[in-house]
Design an enzyme around this catalytic site. Structure first.
Site: not given
Ligand code: AMP
Length: 115
Positions: A34, A88, A101, A103
């Protein structure tokens, strides 16, 4: 598998929060981040709630391998020739969502080392 998952990715897996799935199989889904950090920024998440790589078990090996193969597939499907995969792990490393997750980031030159 997403029933007891309080994270935002649990909500996405349950369909409570919309996300356009670019990949969906019995083990994982993928969708666009997002807040993209590059022209292409995708996330691959397992259906199983593993909070982070710290909690991954030897029995999760096939699943972790599958996530990386799906990451490569969605990267190629998005037209990338080169990309970066990032997991991460822990708050100090930048993890904000405690559902493991991958990236997939690309579409511009990526500096190394990361911040
Ligand atoms: P991390 O900081 O490695 O935990 O990555 C979490 C990621 O999830 C971040 O890059 C956010 O931008 C992404 N994120 C959070 N909420 C959403 C959402 N509703 N849809 C898509 N991505 C999201």
């Amino acid at each position: 598998m997403a029933e007891n998952n309080p994270t935002i990715f649990g909500s996405i897996l349950r369909g409570e929060i919309p996300a356009e799935r670019i990949h969906d199989d019995e083990h994982c889904i993928a969708f666009a981040d997002i807040q993209p950090q590059a022209p292409v920024h995708l996330l691959v998440i397992p259906r199983q709630h593993i909070p982070s790589l710290k909690e991954a078990q030897p029995t999760d090996g096939a699943l972790l391998g599958h996530l990386l193969l799906v990451a490569a597939k969605v990267a190629k499907d998005a037209g990338l020739q080169d990309w970066r995969t990032v997991i991460n792990t822990g708050a100090e490393a930048g993890q904000t969502v405690f559902h493991l997750h991958v990236h997939v980031i690309g579409g511009r030159p990526l500096a190394w080392p990361p911040g």
